[in-house]
Design a protein around this motif. Sequence first.
Motif, PDB file in Angstrom:
ATOM      1  N   GLU A   5       0.834  -1.195   0.000  1.00 32.41           N
ATOM      2  CA  GLU A   5       0.000   0.000   0.000  1.00 32.41           C
ATOM      3  C   GLU A   5       0.873   1.252   0.000  1.00 32.41           C
ATOM      4  O   GLU A   5       1.947   1.280   0.595  1.00 32.41           O
ATOM      5  N   GLU A   6       0.389   2.268  -0.665  1.00 34.74           N
ATOM      6  CA  GLU A   6       1.098   3.539  -0.666  1.00 34.74           C
ATOM      7  C   GLU A   6       0.554   4.438   0.428  1.00 34.74           C
ATOM      8  O   GLU A   6      -0.637   4.401   0.749  1.00 34.74           O
ATOM      9  N   TYR A   7       1.447   5.217   1.013  1.00 37.93           N
ATOM     10  CA  TYR A   7       0.996   6.230   1.969  1.00 37.93           C
ATOM     11  C   TYR A   7       1.974   7.392   1.896  1.00 37.93           C
ATOM     12  O   TYR A   7       3.072   7.269   1.358  1.00 37.93           O
ATOM     13  N   SER A   8       1.555   8.539   2.413  1.00 40.08           N
ATOM     14  CA  SER A   8       2.378   9.743   2.323  1.00 40.08           C
ATOM     15  C   SER A   8       2.720  10.249   3.714  1.00 40.08           C
ATOM     16  O   SER A   8       1.981  10.040   4.676  1.00 40.08           O
ATOM     17  N   ARG A   9       3.871  10.934   3.803  1.00 42.36           N
ATOM     18  CA  ARG A   9       4.320  11.520   5.067  1.00 42.36           C
ATOM     19  C   ARG A   9       5.310  12.631   4.769  1.00 42.36           C
ATOM     20  O   ARG A   9       5.867  12.711   3.672  1.00 42.36           O
ATOM     21  N   HIS A  10       5.511  13.510   5.751  1.00 45.19           N
ATOM     22  CA  HIS A  10       6.515  14.559   5.613  1.00 45.19           C
ATOM     23  C   HIS A  10       7.898  13.946   5.818  1.00 45.19           C
ATOM     24  O   HIS A  10       8.107  13.153   6.743  1.00 45.19           O
ATOM     25  N   VAL A  11       8.876  14.350   4.983  1.00 47.48           N
ATOM     26  CA  VAL A  11      10.229  13.804   5.050  1.00 47.48           C
ATOM     27  C   VAL A  11      11.216  14.953   5.247  1.00 47.48           C
ATOM     28  O   VAL A  11      11.144  15.979   4.557  1.00 47.48           O
ATOM     29  N   ILE A  12      12.114  14.769   6.203  1.00 47.89           N
ATOM     30  CA  ILE A  12      13.182  15.746   6.458  1.00 47.89           C
ATOM     31  C   ILE A  12      14.510  15.031   6.269  1.00 47.89           C
ATOM     32  O   ILE A  12      14.814  14.061   6.986  1.00 47.89           O
ATOM     33  N   GLN A  13      15.294  15.496   5.320  1.00 46.22           N
ATOM     34  CA  GLN A  13      16.617  14.920   5.058  1.00 46.22           C
ATOM     35  C   GLN A  13      17.628  15.578   5.988  1.00 46.22           C
ATOM     36  O   GLN A  13      17.676  16.809   6.105  1.00 46.22           O
ATOM     37  N   VAL A  14      18.447  14.756   6.659  1.00 44.31           N
ATOM     38  CA  VAL A  14      19.450  15.271   7.589  1.00 44.31           C
ATOM     39  C   VAL A  14      20.837  14.924   7.058  1.00 44.31           C
ATOM     40  O   VAL A  14      21.165  13.748   6.859  1.00 44.31           O
ATOM     41  N   ASP A  15      21.640  15.936   6.810  1.00 44.04           N
ATOM     42  CA  ASP A  15      23.040  15.753   6.411  1.00 44.04           C
ATOM     43  C   ASP A  15      23.911  16.321   7.522  1.00 44.04           C
ATOM     44  O   ASP A  15      23.742  17.482   7.929  1.00 44.04           O
ATOM     45  N   THR A  16      24.846  15.529   8.011  1.00 42.77           N
ATOM     46  CA  THR A  16      25.678  15.967   9.126  1.00 42.77           C
ATOM     47  C   THR A  16      27.129  15.595   8.860  1.00 42.77           C
ATOM     48  O   THR A  16      27.418  14.590   8.209  1.00 42.77           O
ATOM     49  N   ALA A  17      28.042  16.422   9.355  1.00 40.28           N
ATOM     50  CA  ALA A  17      29.473  16.193   9.140  1.00 40.28           C
ATOM     51  C   ALA A  17      30.253  16.770  10.311  1.00 40.28           C
ATOM     52  O   ALA A  17      29.832  17.751  10.931  1.00 40.28           O
ATOM     53  N   MET A  18      31.393  16.166  10.600  1.00 36.20           N
ATOM     54  CA  MET A  18      32.323  16.637  11.621  1.00 36.20           C
ATOM     55  C   MET A  18      33.586  17.086  10.900  1.00 36.20           C
ATOM     56  O   MET A  18      34.271  16.273  10.260  1.00 36.20           O
ATOM     57  N   THR A  19      33.886  18.364  10.966  1.00 34.13           N
ATOM     58  CA  THR A  19      34.983  18.939  10.196  1.00 34.13           C
ATOM     59  C   THR A  19      36.085  19.435  11.110  1.00 34.13           C
ATOM     60  O   THR A  19      35.817  20.110  12.113  1.00 34.13           O
ATOM     61  N   HIS A  20      37.320  19.086  10.776  1.00 33.75           N
ATOM     62  CA  HIS A  20      38.491  19.638  11.467  1.00 33.75           C
ATOM     63  C   HIS A  20      38.983  20.838  10.676  1.00 33.75           C
ATOM     64  O   HIS A  20      39.444  20.700   9.545  1.00 33.75           O
ATOM     65  N   HIS A  21      38.878  22.021  11.278  1.00 31.89           N
ATOM     66  CA  HIS A  21      39.346  23.242  10.622  1.00 31.89           C
ATOM     67  C   HIS A  21      40.850  23.378  10.866  1.00 31.89           C
ATOM     68  O   HIS A  21      41.307  24.235  11.644  1.00 31.89           O
ATOM     69  N   GLN A  22      41.609  22.551  10.197  1.00 38.32           N
ATOM     70  CA  GLN A  22      43.053  22.500  10.417  1.00 38.32           C
ATOM     71  C   GLN A  22      43.708  23.847  10.152  1.00 38.32           C
ATOM     72  O   GLN A  22      44.692  24.212  10.793  1.00 38.32           O
ATOM     73  N   GLU A  23      43.156  24.605   9.193  1.00 37.76           N
ATOM     74  CA  GLU A  23      43.760  25.882   8.839  1.00 37.76           C
ATOM     75  C   GLU A  23      43.736  26.875  10.003  1.00 37.76           C
ATOM     76  O   GLU A  23      44.482  27.857   9.999  1.00 37.76           O
ATOM     77  N   GLN A  24      42.901  26.614  11.005  1.00 39.67           N
ATOM     78  CA  GLN A  24      42.821  27.500  12.168  1.00 39.67           C
ATOM     79  C   GLN A  24      43.694  27.034  13.328  1.00 39.67           C
ATOM     80  O   GLN A  24      43.760  27.706  14.349  1.00 39.67           O
TER      81      GLN A  24
END
Length: 848
Positions: A439-458
Amino acid sequence: MKLFSCVLFLLLVAPISHEASAWDQGTHRQINYEAVNVFYRQMEGKKKYLLGPLPDELRKEPYRGIAVTSSGLDVGHYRIVAGSFTMPQWIVVGGDWADEPHLYASVRHFYDPLGLVKPYLTDQFWAHGVLYEAPGIDAKTWGLEHPDNPFSFRQGLTYYKLAMEVAENVPLPRMLAPTHFKLNLDLAPTNHAEQRRIYLALAYRSLGEAMHMMGDMTQPAHVRNDSHPLDEPIETRTFSEHVRAAAADPFLDPRLTPFLASAGGTLQEPERLFREVAGFTNKHFYSEDTIHDKASGIIPNNYDPLLAHAYPAPQFSDLRESATSVQGYLIKRRVKRYEGQGGAFDWTTVPMAQERLSFHWFDPDQSIWIDPLESAAAYSGATGRYHIPNAYAPKQAKVLLPIAIHANADLMDMFFPTMELVCAFAEKGVQKGDAPGGEEYSRHVIQVDTAMTHHQEQDVAWKAYALKIEYTGPATLVISRDAKPVTKRALHFRKGKLEAIEKADGTLEKKELRLYAPLGEHALIEEEEFYHIEDGQTVHVEIEAGTRRFKSEPWTYKEEEKTVTILPPRIVTYEMAEGASEVTHEFEAAARPDDAYRYVWDFGDGTTFSEAVQPGGTSKTSHTYANLKAGTRFHPQVKLESASGAPLAKDSISIDITEKEDAAPTPAADKGEGRWMLTRTWQDILEETRFNTVKVQGGETSATINIVVSDKSATWTFDYAASWSPLPVSAAPREEVDIRLSIDKAQGPSPWPVWSCGLEINDGRYKGNNYPPLKAAFLANMHKWHSIWIGHQDKATKASETTYTISFGNDPKKGEKQVVTIRFVGHGCGAGIAHGAIHQFYEYTYQP
């Protein structure tokens, strides 16, 4: 006989040469302890520690590592066991254990910043180079990065990096580092969490030992090639209480504070910091055996044309001359003494050297030892005329100890990397999914993109040693309401990116992270219910690693306000011919956002109708009004309800009945009664790059662009964010609507490389601009845009806002369309290197 005397002296000097250990070990521990406290105070409010603070509860967590239990001369007497200490405790005991074993350590703890002979210890080379070893290693190299030192500063950074990059799917090592006598201990971790903790213990001990070496740079004998085998007043007469006093009321010399960030200066690279501190001590202080004044013919006690040269400063002319009385054999004698001047020496009296009497041991303030074998005695009768009394030690330490404390606080600051945990939440709107059974059904979808960055230049140290962290390890998704967590889900990162998410059975699965909000009262399937989010809940990701807690900026899910609109015409007049008594009217209503709703119609004459409509549909019905009379007015309305009957929204129109002779009943729509209705929205995204990273995200009222450009020499980050006011659900022909455009964030390096971003709007009314709408592109000059731009010529972080008026088409035909486009663009290092763009489209359809 001479040979016997020489051998006897070698045997005598060997056991005491280990005294060349700079500050006493208790003093070193106290210096590290006070430096930790200065670091704690200095880190408050700094961006690095706002991104990843060191909370008190994590500082108190113990880590299992390698502890020293011996205090001996040589490697054969060195003993290690497993020990458990907190982060600050490892740093403090590292300040002690850097001196173990004593003979091994002592010859590696000297650094001559002038390198008059060599940068390492050469004084009395005939002794330590024969009896035990002359490694030819200076303290700066040994403490910072010598490959034979398993607890150097660079090795500490490496241990920290290893702790931040432990993958869960890699087999556990049997031993972490068995090849060095200081590491030869079976510390086999039982799990990956313990493996990280062992690496942290090694990292913090390394930091503590490097801080010991920095402390040695404030000990004059250790920066003036003076092996001082017998007595060095400032070393043997300075204790923990002097360190505590120096920390409580520091006299920080203004000639050095520009190089001390914790004293208001600029953070230096580790090697530069060592050089500056050692150079200051070398230039402004004597050690007992290196007092030299060219004008007076005073040569150092340890002078040797091959092994120990005279230092150019300080000279007596650099100092302030005075006189004092000391106890002689029978009476007090008046002698010369020299005091420092300039810098901190102008705030407090710091005596440097004093004339020596032939008989002085009756005075407890005087130094006793005179080494008869110092080689300078063979070259001049002037040797030994000046010395440093024991009483001078605390006064000199009052200037030197604050430098040791604050330089070590800087070393701690540069040890911890600048890392940032970021999360981007993109609302994908209503999407269809597959329920069990097909069966098909609908819902709200929130895409989550996450990253851990080392700001070596600082990070000056991490950049100097070309070390960069790619975080690999656990993380947690936290969903909260009113700042109280209601849901936590395990995540796993690899090389700084999200790799896997927790399943309902507790295992991890390589999958994108998405949150789901049900439509109305329709339940989510089990897999998506595990990542269920509700209106008003706040979401963030957090990581506990490296004794720090990193949190992404929180994001709050807000359900779009539910509205229902009766489609035009909305003001209706029926002119009834004579004898006519009824009329039928067609009704249609639409709701936003898409969901499953129940529409309840009340036609205003006591008649009602209701129906359930699936997502994306509208409610269409007709109603016949009977027994009509001229002057009658109806106010039909529609109520929007959830599937269970909860009221959500309502709308109404008016229908007037008038009389007209000889005419059939027809609706008379006033001119301009139709409206432009927002019928759909969509977007197009461009991420153009050359071997770099471009991330573009957006929704109906906001967008972000993140660009990271790297080459062999540097990494540049560009962050852009924009928002705009919601566009209307409907508008009348010729209607004008003000739309607010705002660039909320425009951040890039300054003054180079070049960068810019822009936010533009086009109302779609210009010829050739309507269909098809322009796809996302960096340049769109063929269209007429209203724009705001920010570039690298502006401040590094700046926001700009303006308002533009869009207008809707005049005298449109039924079904005619007008597309409003809002576009956000940005580039880093020039558009030819990396750029991104998002076009958000709003399609309006005219309905009469």
